[in-house]
Scaffold this active site. Structure first.
Site, mmCIF file in Angstrom:
data_model
loop_
_atom_site.group_PDB
_atom_site.id
_atom_site.type_symbol
_atom_site.label_atom_id
_atom_site.label_comp_id
_atom_site.label_asym_id
_atom_site.label_seq_id
_atom_site.Cartn_x
_atom_site.Cartn_y
_atom_site.Cartn_z
ATOM 1 N N HIS B 70 0.839 -1.199 0.000
ATOM 2 C CA HIS B 70 0.000 0.000 0.000
ATOM 3 C C HIS B 70 0.878 1.256 0.000
ATOM 4 C CE1 HIS B 70 -2.865 3.060 1.095
ATOM 5 N NE2 HIS B 70 -2.204 3.302 2.230
ATOM 6 N N ASP B 99 7.428 22.079 -26.202
ATOM 7 C CA ASP B 99 7.329 20.731 -25.644
ATOM 8 C C ASP B 99 8.325 20.649 -24.496
ATOM 9 O OD1 ASP B 99 7.360 17.705 -25.355
ATOM 10 O OD2 ASP B 99 6.070 17.896 -27.115
ATOM 11 N N TRP B 135 6.860 0.119 3.934
ATOM 12 C CA TRP B 135 7.334 0.893 2.772
ATOM 13 C C TRP B 135 8.712 1.472 3.036
ATOM 14 C CZ3 TRP B 135 8.444 6.102 1.586
ATOM 15 C CH2 TRP B 135 8.304 7.001 2.628
ATOM 16 N N SER B 163 13.554 6.330 -13.685
ATOM 17 C CA SER B 163 12.451 7.092 -14.262
ATOM 18 C C SER B 163 12.372 8.492 -13.638
ATOM 19 C CB SER B 163 11.142 6.344 -14.029
ATOM 20 O OG SER B 163 10.046 7.182 -14.270
ATOM 21 N N SER B 164 12.456 8.547 -12.312
ATOM 22 C CA SER B 164 12.337 9.850 -11.642
ATOM 23 C C SER B 164 13.491 10.764 -12.006
ATOM 24 C CB SER B 164 12.329 9.679 -10.125
ATOM 25 O OG SER B 164 11.162 9.055 -9.715
ATOM 26 N N HIS B 247 13.072 11.837 3.862
ATOM 27 C CA HIS B 247 12.448 13.099 4.228
ATOM 28 C C HIS B 247 12.329 14.056 3.036
ATOM 29 C CE1 HIS B 247 10.461 16.009 6.560
ATOM 30 N NE2 HIS B 247 11.174 16.871 5.870
ATOM 31 N N GLU B 249 11.931 13.175 0.199
ATOM 32 C CA GLU B 249 10.860 12.555 -0.573
ATOM 33 C C GLU B 249 9.481 13.079 -0.167
ATOM 34 O OE1 GLU B 249 10.492 10.577 -3.094
ATOM 35 O OE2 GLU B 249 8.402 9.952 -2.814
ATOM 36 N N TYR B 251 8.810 15.948 0.831
ATOM 37 C CA TYR B 251 8.645 17.275 0.227
ATOM 38 C C TYR B 251 8.546 17.195 -1.279
ATOM 39 C CZ TYR B 251 8.553 19.335 4.641
ATOM 40 O OH TYR B 251 8.116 19.653 5.884
ATOM 41 N N SER B 262 -1.273 27.071 -5.167
ATOM 42 C CA SER B 262 -0.932 28.469 -5.431
ATOM 43 C C SER B 262 -1.448 28.940 -6.787
ATOM 44 C CB SER B 262 0.586 28.663 -5.382
ATOM 45 O OG SER B 262 1.092 28.216 -4.165
ATOM 46 N N HIS B 296 14.619 12.913 12.300
ATOM 47 C CA HIS B 296 13.435 12.997 13.168
ATOM 48 C C HIS B 296 12.568 11.753 13.025
ATOM 49 C CE1 HIS B 296 11.407 15.464 9.717
ATOM 50 N NE2 HIS B 296 11.127 14.196 9.567
ATOM 51 N N HIS B 297 12.882 10.924 12.044
ATOM 52 C CA HIS B 297 12.191 9.632 11.939
ATOM 53 C C HIS B 297 12.852 8.580 12.816
ATOM 54 C CE1 HIS B 297 9.650 10.877 8.553
ATOM 55 N NE2 HIS B 297 10.685 11.632 8.218
ATOM 56 N N THR B 322 6.813 26.837 6.031
ATOM 57 C CA THR B 322 5.509 26.241 5.761
ATOM 58 C C THR B 322 4.410 27.184 6.225
ATOM 59 O OG1 THR B 322 6.571 24.115 6.205
ATOM 60 C CG2 THR B 322 4.184 24.110 5.959
ATOM 61 N N LYS B 325 3.746 29.944 3.833
ATOM 62 C CA LYS B 325 2.875 29.564 2.728
ATOM 63 C C LYS B 325 1.418 29.586 3.120
ATOM 64 C CE LYS B 325 5.972 26.913 -0.099
ATOM 65 N NZ LYS B 325 5.523 27.480 -1.381
ATOM 66 N N ARG B 444 1.253 0.985 14.951
ATOM 67 C CA ARG B 444 0.917 0.826 13.536
ATOM 68 C C ARG B 444 1.427 -0.516 13.035
ATOM 69 N NH1 ARG B 444 5.486 4.739 10.631
ATOM 70 N NH2 ARG B 444 4.503 3.995 8.715
HETATM 71 C C1 HEM Z 1 5.435 20.893 9.354
HETATM 72 C C2 HEM Z 1 6.034 19.984 8.693
HETATM 73 C C3 HEM Z 1 6.285 18.559 9.162
HETATM 74 C C4 HEM Z 1 6.894 18.116 10.292
HETATM 75 C C5 HEM Z 1 7.465 18.952 11.406
HETATM 76 C C6 HEM Z 1 6.897 16.671 10.249
HETATM 77 C C7 HEM Z 1 7.442 15.848 11.218
HETATM 78 C C8 HEM Z 1 7.417 14.473 11.177
HETATM 79 C C9 HEM Z 1 8.033 13.610 12.144
HETATM 80 C C10 HEM Z 1 8.814 14.071 13.352
HETATM 81 C C11 HEM Z 1 7.789 12.328 11.777
HETATM 82 C C12 HEM Z 1 8.292 11.055 12.459
HETATM 83 C C13 HEM Z 1 7.270 10.513 13.381
HETATM 84 C C14 HEM Z 1 7.655 9.173 13.904
HETATM 85 O O1 HEM Z 1 7.889 8.236 13.113
HETATM 86 O O2 HEM Z 1 7.704 9.029 15.135
HETATM 87 C C15 HEM Z 1 7.027 12.369 10.582
HETATM 88 C C16 HEM Z 1 6.584 11.264 9.884
HETATM 89 C C17 HEM Z 1 6.112 11.328 8.597
HETATM 90 N N1 HEM Z 1 5.826 12.472 7.875
HETATM 91 FE FE1 HEM Z 1 5.952 14.361 8.563
HETATM 92 N N2 HEM Z 1 6.289 16.269 9.099
HETATM 93 C C18 HEM Z 1 5.911 17.395 8.403
HETATM 94 C C19 HEM Z 1 5.307 17.430 7.187
HETATM 95 C C20 HEM Z 1 5.141 16.339 6.375
HETATM 96 C C21 HEM Z 1 4.748 16.391 5.004
HETATM 97 C C22 HEM Z 1 4.461 17.648 4.214
HETATM 98 C C23 HEM Z 1 4.703 15.106 4.569
HETATM 99 C C24 HEM Z 1 4.351 14.552 3.219
HETATM 100 C C25 HEM Z 1 3.625 15.081 2.341
HETATM 101 C C26 HEM Z 1 5.054 14.258 5.658
HETATM 102 C C27 HEM Z 1 5.101 12.890 5.583
HETATM 103 C C28 HEM Z 1 5.459 12.081 6.625
HETATM 104 C C29 HEM Z 1 5.479 10.649 6.536
HETATM 105 C C30 HEM Z 1 5.169 9.814 5.297
HETATM 106 C C31 HEM Z 1 5.862 10.169 7.776
HETATM 107 C C32 HEM Z 1 5.924 8.732 8.232
HETATM 108 C C33 HEM Z 1 7.045 7.959 7.719
HETATM 109 C C34 HEM Z 1 6.954 6.548 8.209
HETATM 110 O O3 HEM Z 1 7.472 6.249 9.307
HETATM 111 O O4 HEM Z 1 6.353 5.721 7.527
HETATM 112 N N3 HEM Z 1 5.307 15.035 6.751
HETATM 113 N N4 HEM Z 1 6.798 13.701 10.215
HETATM 114 CU CU LIG Z 2 10.431 13.620 7.788
#
Ligand code: HEM
Ligand SMILES: [Cu+2]
Lengths: 324, 526
Positions: B70, B99, B135, B163-164, B247, B249, B251, B262, B296-297, B322, B325, B444
């Site tokens: 997924h 083009d 994932w 591709s990317s 990370h 990614e 963004y 926008s 931070h992950h 952010t 914006k 999870r």
């Molecule tokens: C204000 C901006 C953001 C902050 C401060 C933030 C912070 C964080 C933090 C600290 C985690 C880790 C949580 C953990 O695993 O314990 C996390 C996970 C995640 N964030 Fe954000 N995030 C932000 C914006 C975004 C945006 C814009 C996206 C994507 C469009 C995003 C996608 C994700 C994803 C996919 C995970 C989970 C990854 C995983 O463990 O599978 N985040 N975020």
């Molecule tokens: Cu992140």
């Protein structure tokens, strides 16, 4: 940017249709599918059971190679036919530049792994700092040094007495590639390889100057010399690998030292091979086809950028793999 | 040769051999929608299993394969290609180019995607099943405990990376080299800006991901020990490399969405975008910061305290650009002549829900608090607020907004609004309760849970089924529009829309801007 004229836009050549993409896709997908299955047969397959994975892989590679050949030939012909406006040429220049940047980042991943392991993981495994608290439980007796001449697994007495699961047996080398271990300075291959690669960057530059002077002889001569140096480099690298496996006990299985050594030098060597091939093609084009003029030679120039890039990577390799 | 003036070829060869940015954009869009449905199917299986506590439908091992596929299919198959499709359609038209810069390469970037996902999906039928390490495929789950499917998966990632990277190089070359005279950088539409920066991020981090999976491949098959402590490596090394990619990614996923919003909010506010320059700089700042926040992950893996603190403060900094914006979008609407057509509704939905996701992100960025939140449903809620309500909502808005320009016909507004309200409500029903169960400790990626989480999980599942079903309404609306929609008479389609793409005929002709348009120097930006 403001210098762009509208005529440049009118002439931007957009090819109407092309089979190249689909052919290249077929080739690429067959290659990787075959390669994946070759590896799976090797690791998970039953010994002695034959499969057609190799056949699929080679077919894919053949299709892929043939397509790339046709694709580049077509691009070259289009340029010779005068279809490429100055603006289109700039697209190629940008494309090549950013491609090289992506390659830089690929190497960055491996260098990052090297630095992380040498500066953080190694000391932690040996019990230093906060990260070292598990040392006496898991890797009692492990001492860290670089090049790593004893793996944590060996320190605790082999895979059998190790407490956590792993992928196999890691037997460290008895001799490393460091300068200190060479029997004489002139027998230390990395030194020669460095000299060769650095001078090849100079020779390719001289070739370029020859081209800019409209001096075809000079161009061919120095480009030929560059290709020759590239071939010598690859041969010496192969010799070094042979020595490593045959006499140093240094293999992919030699723990993280062997892993980083072979992956970094291996990918670099592969890039040298590619670069040599690219330059050789340009040489062939110049000698046989009389291609390239003083102000239209992107095929050569792009390849030479690639060559300089490979050279710079080597400098870092030399520093962080062999010297420090 | 090179005769630009005839239309598309007939039959299948039009799509296989095309070099036209509009054809390629269309293929990307349909492909990503197909992947959206495939990934959605996996999600439905997950939610069906979690409908009630206890083991319901599937084996735990299969459940793990579902969460893994997924995530992979949604990130790499649905969201990313959908925005590449949008870039293909729009960037040349927005900057007045005939083009993309490298049209054949463009076609190749697309065509390697479908077989890669076919291979990935086929691992479901392999011995040992599909990859099941999530994932994020952390080592050693993906190395020491890998089955044969991981090998296939690794090569799929390589293909997606190729591709990317090629697609991004193409976008960069197009934006840098193909702008009509007078279209200076600081006049470009924000969608073009955000994509330029996204493309840069992609070229920078996809090779790093390629490096990570290559190390996995070597560990699995060739005896190296990158991720094995017994050989002097470290499984945590995998996490560092992965998140150095991962990370940026996220963004990569959200920046083009920012671009879309926008474009759309000013159109329905009938006002120029507020703070154009600050939008550009904020985007660049986010891109820069995204390289220095990855750990931070990994707060809970045992990093040195200095590391925890550095990554915590750096992460919090991202909230600043952010926030810039979000304020700019709101200020754009302030005292505008607002109307609420479907694209605008989705953008406002984006604004509200993405901001919630940003706040939960800020909560997660606090290292000591994250020890509690990490790997719980709170994280799942966070990233679905930013990825579904962020990226997917804005992508949906984009389709409604530009579809009339693409096919020359208007979608059914009532159906569009219905789609929005069902999506908006069902999305919140699905994911809002996940904040609570997460804070209360539900982990999870586990197929069973403790009884006290039952009610909220049932709500989540019902919301998910409704959300899933509402996407079929979207599909129906789009197809109905293309087949039998009411023709649009005005080239501009929306009275508040600005930009070069609205100056060409409707539907957009096969080739546009073969001669670059005249750019009005008085126009501050597009
Ligand atoms: C204000 C901006 C953001 C902050 C401060 C933030 C912070 C964080 C933090 C600290 C985690 C880790 C949580 C953990 O695993 O314990 C996390 C996970 C995640 N964030 Fe954000 N995030 C932000 C914006 C975004 C945006 C814009 C996206 C994507 C469009 C995003 C996608 C994700 C994803 C996919 C995970 C989970 C990854 C995983 O463990 O599978 N985040 N975020
Ligand atoms: Cu992140």
């Amino acid at each position: 940017m403001t210098a762009q004229t509208s005529t440049a836009h009118e002439n931007y050549y957009v090819p109407e249709k092309s089979k190249m993409a689909v052919m290249a896709t077929i080739g690429l997908v067959l290659s990787v599918f075959g390669a994946a299955n070759v590896m799976n047969d090797m690791t998970f397959g039953e010994p002695g059971v034959s499969s057609n994975s190799k056949f699929i892989m080679y077919t894919g590679l053949a299709v892929f190679g043939a397509t790339l050949f046709a694709w580049f030939r077509q691009a070259i012909r289009e340029n010779l036919a005068g279809m490429n406006s100055a603006q289109l040429k700039k697209s190629y220049v940008l494309g090549m530049g950013w491609f090289i940047f992506s390659e830089v980042m690929f190497f960055a991943a491996f260098f990052g792994a090297l630095f992380y392991v040498r500066n953080l993981v190694g000391p932690w495994l040996a019990g230093e700092g906060d990260g070292g608290r598990m040392n006496h439980l898991l890797w009692e007796g492990f001492q860290f040094s670089w090049p790593m001449m004893q793996t944590p697994q060996e320190a605790v007495g082999g895979a059998g007495s190790q407490l956590i699961a792993n992928n196999g047996t890691f037997t460290s080398a008895h001799k490393s590639m460091a300068f200190a271990e060479a029997s004489a300075w002139y027998l230390w291959l990395p030194l020669w390889n460095t000299l060769i690669l650095l001078s090849s960057s100079v020779t390719v530059h001289i070739a370029h100057m020859g081209l800019l002077d409209n001096n075809r002889r000079k161009f061919n001569l120095w480009l030929g010399l560059t290709v020759f140096l590239g071939v010598v480099f690859v041969c010496l690298q192969a010799l070094e690998y042979y020595e490593a496996y045959a006499h140093f006990g240094l293999t992919l299985n030699s723990g993280i030292y062997g892993s980083t050594f072979f992956m970094l030098t291996g990918f670099h060597g592969f890039h040298v091979l590619m670069g040599t091939f690219m330059l050789a093609v340009q040489l062939y084009r110049s000698v046989r086809g009389g291609h390239f003029t003083a102000n239209d030679h992107f095929g050569f120039e792009g390849s030479s950028w690639y060559w300089h890039f490979v050279d710079v990577v080597w400098v870092f390799l030399f520093l962080f793999i062999y010297i420090l | 040769m090179g005769d630009h003036h005839h239309g598309p070829a007939k039959g299948l060869s039009r799509w296989l051999f095309t070099t036209n940015h509009k054809d390629i954009g269309t293929m990307y869009l349909w492909f990503s929608f197909a992947m959206f449905l495939l990934g959605g199917t996996f999600a439905m299986i997950i939610r069906a299993e979690l409908f009630q506590p206890g083991m319901q439908l599937v084996e735990p091992a299969f459940f793990n394969q579902m969460t893994t596929l997924h995530g992979l299919v949604m990130v790499f198959g649905a969201i990313m290609p959908s925005f590449v499709g949008l870039a293909n359609w729009l960037i040349p038209m927005m900057i007045g180019a005939p083009d993309m810069a490298l049209p054949r390469l463009n076609n190749w970037s697309f065509w390697i995607l479908p077989p890669a996902f076919l291979l990935l999906a086929s691992t479901l039928f392999m011995e040992g099943g599909a990859p099941a390490a999530g994932w994020t495929f952390y080592a050693p789950l993906s190395t020491t405990y890998a089955g044969p499917s991981v090998t296939i998966f690794i090569f799929c990632i390589h293909i997606l990376g190729v591709s990317s990277i090629m697609g991004s190089i193409n976008i960069i070359a197009t934006v840098m080299n193909m702008r009509a005279p007078g279209m200076s950088y600081m006049k470009m539409p924000l969608f073009v800006w955000t994509w330029l920066i996204t493309a840069f991020l992609l070229v920078a981090v996809m090779p790093v991901l390629a490096g990570a999976v290559t190390m996995m491949l070597m560990d699995v098959h060739f005896g190296t020990s990158f991720f094995s402590a017994a050989g002097g490596g470290d499984p945590v090394l995998f996490q560092h490399i992965f998140w150095f990619f991962g990370h940026p990614e996220v963004y990569i996923i959200i920046l083009p969405a920012f671009g879309v919003v926008s474009q759309i909010i000013p159109a329905f506010s009938r006002k120029p975008l507020f703070g154009y320059d600050s939008m550009v700089y904020a985007t660049a700042a986010i891109a820069f910061l995204s390289f220095i926040v990855w750990a931070h992950h990994m707060y809970t893996v045992g990093m040195p305290v200095a590391g925890e603190l550095f990554f915590m403060y750096a992460t919090m900094l991202i909230a600043v650009p952010t926030g810039v914006k979000v304020f700019n979008w709101i200020t754009t609407m302030w005292r505008g002549a607002l109307t609420f057509e479907t694209p605008m509704l989705f953008c406002i939905g984006f604004l509200v829900l993405f901001t919630i996701g940003g706040f939960t992100g800020l909560m997660l960025s606090i290292a000591p608090a994250d020890f509690q939140y990490h790997d719980s449903y709170f994280v799942v809620a966070h990233f679905h607020y930013v990825m579904v309500a962020g990226a997917v909502f804005s992508m949906t808005a984009a389709v409604y907004f530009w579809l009339p320009k693409w096919c020359g016909k208007m979608y059914n507004e009532t159906m569009g609004k219905t789609h929005f309200w069902i999506s908006f409500i069902a999305f919140n029903v699905t994911f809002f309760p996940q904040h609570f169960v997460g804070l209360a400790g539900m982990p999870r990626r586990i197929p069973d849970y403790s009884l006290q989480f039952a009610d909220f999980n049932m709500m989540s599942s019902i919301g998910a089924f409704v959300y899933g079903a509402s996407q079929l309404l979207f599909l129906y609306n789009v197809i109905a529009t293309i087949v039998a929609g009411k023709p649009v008479s005005d080239d501009k389609v929306w009275d508040g829309a600005e930009g070069l793409e609205w100056t060409v005929a409707t539907p957009a002709p096969y080739h546009t801007f073969e001669v670059p348009p005249k750019i009005d120097p008085a126009h501050a930006h597009f």
